[in-house]
Design a protein around this motif. Structure first.
Motif, PDB file in Angstrom:
ATOM      1  N   LYS A 181       0.821  -1.070  -0.061  1.00  0.00           N
ATOM      2  CA  LYS A 181       0.033  -0.042  -0.080  1.00  0.00           C
ATOM      3  C   LYS A 181       0.835   1.376   0.093  1.00  0.00           C
ATOM      4  CE  LYS A 181      -3.662   2.459   2.574  1.00  0.00           C
ATOM      5  NZ  LYS A 181      -4.548   2.386   3.964  1.00  0.00           N
ATOM      6  N   GLU A 182       1.872   1.356   0.988  1.00  0.00           N
ATOM      7  CA  GLU A 182       2.807   2.414   0.937  1.00  0.00           C
ATOM      8  C   GLU A 182       3.554   2.573  -0.586  1.00  0.00           C
ATOM      9  OE1 GLU A 182       4.149   5.778   2.520  1.00  0.00           O
ATOM     10  OE2 GLU A 182       2.820   4.406   3.496  1.00  0.00           O
ATOM     11  N   LEU A 183       4.232   1.396  -0.961  1.00  0.00           N
ATOM     12  CA  LEU A 183       4.720   1.725  -2.380  1.00  0.00           C
ATOM     13  C   LEU A 183       3.852   1.957  -3.344  1.00  0.00           C
ATOM     14  CD1 LEU A 183       6.784  -1.654  -2.213  1.00  0.00           C
ATOM     15  CD2 LEU A 183       7.847   0.782  -2.238  1.00  0.00           C
ATOM     16  N   ALA A 184       2.825   1.780  -3.359  1.00  0.00           N
ATOM     17  CA  ALA A 184       1.685   2.299  -4.387  1.00  0.00           C
ATOM     18  C   ALA A 184       1.459   3.835  -4.326  1.00  0.00           C
ATOM     19  CB  ALA A 184       0.336   1.665  -4.262  1.00  0.00           C
ATOM     20  N   GLY A 185       1.187   4.280  -2.994  1.00  0.00           N
ATOM     21  CA  GLY A 185       1.130   5.670  -2.695  1.00  0.00           C
ATOM     22  C   GLY A 185       2.430   6.431  -3.153  1.00  0.00           C
ATOM     23  N   LEU A 186       3.603   5.991  -2.928  1.00  0.00           N
ATOM     24  CA  LEU A 186       4.699   6.401  -3.269  1.00  0.00           C
ATOM     25  C   LEU A 186       5.100   6.472  -4.879  1.00  0.00           C
ATOM     26  CD1 LEU A 186       7.272   4.845  -0.678  1.00  0.00           C
ATOM     27  CD2 LEU A 186       6.380   7.218  -0.400  1.00  0.00           C
ATOM     28  N   LYS A 187       4.848   5.535  -5.574  1.00  0.00           N
ATOM     29  CA  LYS A 187       4.559   5.529  -6.815  1.00  0.00           C
ATOM     30  C   LYS A 187       3.847   6.672  -7.526  1.00  0.00           C
ATOM     31  CE  LYS A 187       4.225   1.116  -7.396  1.00  0.00           C
ATOM     32  NZ  LYS A 187       4.107  -0.205  -7.680  1.00  0.00           N
ATOM     33  N   MET A 188       2.731   6.950  -6.880  1.00  0.00           N
ATOM     34  CA  MET A 188       1.740   7.682  -7.347  1.00  0.00           C
ATOM     35  C   MET A 188       2.330   9.271  -7.096  1.00  0.00           C
ATOM     36  SD  MET A 188      -1.801   6.424  -7.777  1.00  0.00           S
ATOM     37  CE  MET A 188      -2.469   7.957  -7.671  1.00  0.00           C
ATOM     38  N   VAL A 189       3.090   9.549  -6.065  1.00  0.00           N
ATOM     39  CA  VAL A 189       3.636  10.619  -5.659  1.00  0.00           C
ATOM     40  C   VAL A 189       4.843  11.149  -6.909  1.00  0.00           C
ATOM     41  CG1 VAL A 189       5.329  11.950  -4.106  1.00  0.00           C
ATOM     42  CG2 VAL A 189       3.308  10.790  -3.115  1.00  0.00           C
ATOM     43  N   ALA A 216      12.014  -0.002  -8.061  1.00  0.00           N
ATOM     44  CA  ALA A 216      13.022   0.405  -7.487  1.00  0.00           C
ATOM     45  C   ALA A 216      13.473   1.821  -7.873  1.00  0.00           C
ATOM     46  CB  ALA A 216      14.274  -0.621  -7.604  1.00  0.00           C
ATOM     47  N   GLU A 217      13.429   2.006  -9.405  1.00  0.00           N
ATOM     48  CA  GLU A 217      14.057   3.368 -10.057  1.00  0.00           C
ATOM     49  C   GLU A 217      12.906   4.406  -9.709  1.00  0.00           C
ATOM     50  OE1 GLU A 217      14.098   1.801 -14.080  1.00  0.00           O
ATOM     51  OE2 GLU A 217      16.323   1.427 -13.921  1.00  0.00           O
ATOM     52  N   ILE A 218      11.840   4.173  -9.597  1.00  0.00           N
ATOM     53  CA  ILE A 218      10.841   5.095  -9.179  1.00  0.00           C
ATOM     54  C   ILE A 218      10.918   5.708  -7.889  1.00  0.00           C
ATOM     55  CG2 ILE A 218       8.261   5.594  -8.841  1.00  0.00           C
ATOM     56  CD1 ILE A 218       7.663   3.303 -11.182  1.00  0.00           C
ATOM     57  N   ILE A 219      11.135   4.725  -6.804  1.00  0.00           N
ATOM     58  CA  ILE A 219      11.203   5.136  -5.617  1.00  0.00           C
ATOM     59  C   ILE A 219      12.695   5.780  -5.331  1.00  0.00           C
ATOM     60  CG2 ILE A 219      11.520   4.263  -3.229  1.00  0.00           C
ATOM     61  CD1 ILE A 219       8.606   4.100  -4.414  1.00  0.00           C
ATOM     62  N   SER A 220      13.714   5.397  -6.054  1.00  0.00           N
ATOM     63  CA  SER A 220      15.082   6.035  -6.054  1.00  0.00           C
ATOM     64  C   SER A 220      15.067   7.585  -6.495  1.00  0.00           C
ATOM     65  CB  SER A 220      16.134   5.092  -6.818  1.00  0.00           C
ATOM     66  OG  SER A 220      17.404   5.687  -6.798  1.00  0.00           O
ATOM     67  N   LEU A 221      14.289   7.671  -7.654  1.00  0.00           N
ATOM     68  CA  LEU A 221      13.924   9.066  -8.203  1.00  0.00           C
ATOM     69  C   LEU A 221      13.189   9.778  -7.329  1.00  0.00           C
ATOM     70  CD1 LEU A 221      14.266  10.852 -10.646  1.00  0.00           C
ATOM     71  CD2 LEU A 221      12.247   9.995 -11.354  1.00  0.00           C
ATOM     72  N   GLY A 222      12.460   9.220  -6.682  1.00  0.00           N
ATOM     73  CA  GLY A 222      11.670  10.047  -5.678  1.00  0.00           C
ATOM     74  C   GLY A 222      12.450  10.576  -4.516  1.00  0.00           C
ATOM     75  N   ILE A 223      13.299   9.655  -3.961  1.00  0.00           N
ATOM     76  CA  ILE A 223      14.302   9.958  -2.695  1.00  0.00           C
ATOM     77  C   ILE A 223      15.224  10.955  -3.145  1.00  0.00           C
ATOM     78  CG2 ILE A 223      15.789   9.162  -1.289  1.00  0.00           C
ATOM     79  CD1 ILE A 223      14.187   6.370  -1.178  1.00  0.00           C
ATOM     80  N   SER A 224      15.897  10.810  -4.412  1.00  0.00           N
ATOM     81  CA  SER A 224      16.798  11.603  -4.814  1.00  0.00           C
ATOM     82  C   SER A 224      16.563  12.960  -4.977  1.00  0.00           C
ATOM     83  CB  SER A 224      17.696  11.024  -6.170  1.00  0.00           C
ATOM     84  OG  SER A 224      16.830  10.823  -7.102  1.00  0.00           O
ATOM     85  N   ASN A 225      15.024  13.142  -5.439  1.00  0.00           N
ATOM     86  CA  ASN A 225      14.694  14.476  -5.841  1.00  0.00           C
ATOM     87  C   ASN A 225      14.021  15.194  -4.446  1.00  0.00           C
ATOM     88  OD1 ASN A 225      15.134  15.390  -8.741  1.00  0.00           O
ATOM     89  ND2 ASN A 225      14.212  13.254  -8.950  1.00  0.00           N
ATOM     90  N   GLY A 226      14.027  14.470  -3.499  1.00  0.00           N
ATOM     91  CA  GLY A 226      13.294  15.042  -2.347  1.00  0.00           C
ATOM     92  C   GLY A 226      11.611  14.984  -2.421  1.00  0.00           C
ATOM     93  N   TRP A 227      11.311  14.229  -3.308  1.00  0.00           N
ATOM     94  CA  TRP A 227       9.730  14.119  -3.306  1.00  0.00           C
ATOM     95  C   TRP A 227       9.383  12.871  -2.304  1.00  0.00           C
ATOM     96  CZ3 TRP A 227      10.307  12.928  -9.379  1.00  0.00           C
ATOM     97  CH2 TRP A 227      10.737  14.141  -9.858  1.00  0.00           C
ATOM     98  N   ILE A 228      10.274  12.077  -1.868  1.00  0.00           N
ATOM     99  CA  ILE A 228       9.873  10.995  -0.929  1.00  0.00           C
ATOM    100  C   ILE A 228      10.682  11.181   0.150  1.00  0.00           C
ATOM    101  CG2 ILE A 228       9.853   8.600  -0.553  1.00  0.00           C
ATOM    102  CD1 ILE A 228       9.332   8.039  -3.322  1.00  0.00           C
ATOM    103  N   LYS A 229      10.234  11.453   1.415  1.00  0.00           N
ATOM    104  CA  LYS A 229      10.926  11.769   2.618  1.00  0.00           C
ATOM    105  C   LYS A 229      10.577  10.512   3.601  1.00  0.00           C
ATOM    106  CE  LYS A 229      11.540  16.435   1.907  1.00  0.00           C
ATOM    107  NZ  LYS A 229      11.049  17.861   2.143  1.00  0.00           N
ATOM    108  N   THR A 230      11.460  10.229   4.536  1.00  0.00           N
ATOM    109  CA  THR A 230      11.106   9.294   5.675  1.00  0.00           C
ATOM    110  C   THR A 230      10.065   9.933   6.538  1.00  0.00           C
ATOM    111  OG1 THR A 230      13.088   9.691   7.073  1.00  0.00           O
ATOM    112  CG2 THR A 230      13.396   8.092   5.250  1.00  0.00           C
ATOM    113  N   ALA A 231       9.378   9.190   7.314  1.00  0.00           N
ATOM    114  CA  ALA A 231       8.700   9.709   8.463  1.00  0.00           C
ATOM    115  C   ALA A 231       9.502  10.420   9.265  1.00  0.00           C
ATOM    116  CB  ALA A 231       8.000   8.583   9.046  1.00  0.00           C
ATOM    117  N   ALA A 232      10.801   9.881   9.546  1.00  0.00           N
ATOM    118  CA  ALA A 232      11.624  10.829  10.658  1.00  0.00           C
ATOM    119  C   ALA A 232      12.133  12.015   9.778  1.00  0.00           C
ATOM    120  CB  ALA A 232      13.077  10.031  10.672  1.00  0.00           C
TER     121      ALA A 232
END
Length: 93
Positions: free
Chosen positions: A37-45, A62-78
């Motif tokens: 569920k979380e991955l689906a939401g992250l991919k949509m973001v 993996a590439e989608i999530i990596s792109l999101g992290i590297s661009n700051g679109w995805i952040k950890t809860a912390a």
């Protein structure tokens, strides 16, 4: 691969046994469903950011999530919590 270990009280395990034939398998499945569920939401973001910015969407999860992290679109809860604390501290000053 990451390994998560969960400690629960004996009584909690007994309660879990009333809900599942195999509590360990149930827990593994529960986590798996939550992660999907979380991955689906992250991919949509990431997809939304890619569309808004004219960036090509990678093909693998993996590439989608990596792109999101590297661009700051995805952040950890912390990370999100730390940012919220900074904002809260600045509004209280």
């Amino acid at each position: 691969m990451k390994r998560l270990i969960v400690d629960i009280e004996d009584l909690e395990f007994v309660a879990l046994e009333t809900a599942a034939v195999d509590p360990r398998e149930w827990l593994k499945n529960f986590v798996g469903v939550r992660v999907k569920k979380e991955l689906a939401g992250l991919k949509m973001v990431v997809a939304q950011h890619c569309m808004n910015e004219g960036v090509s969407l990678p093909t693998t999860e993996a590439e989608i999530i990596s792109l999101g992290i590297s661009n700051g679109w995805i952040k950890t809860a912390a990370q999100r919590q730390a940012e919220a604390e900074v904002v809260q501290a600045s509004t209280q000053a």
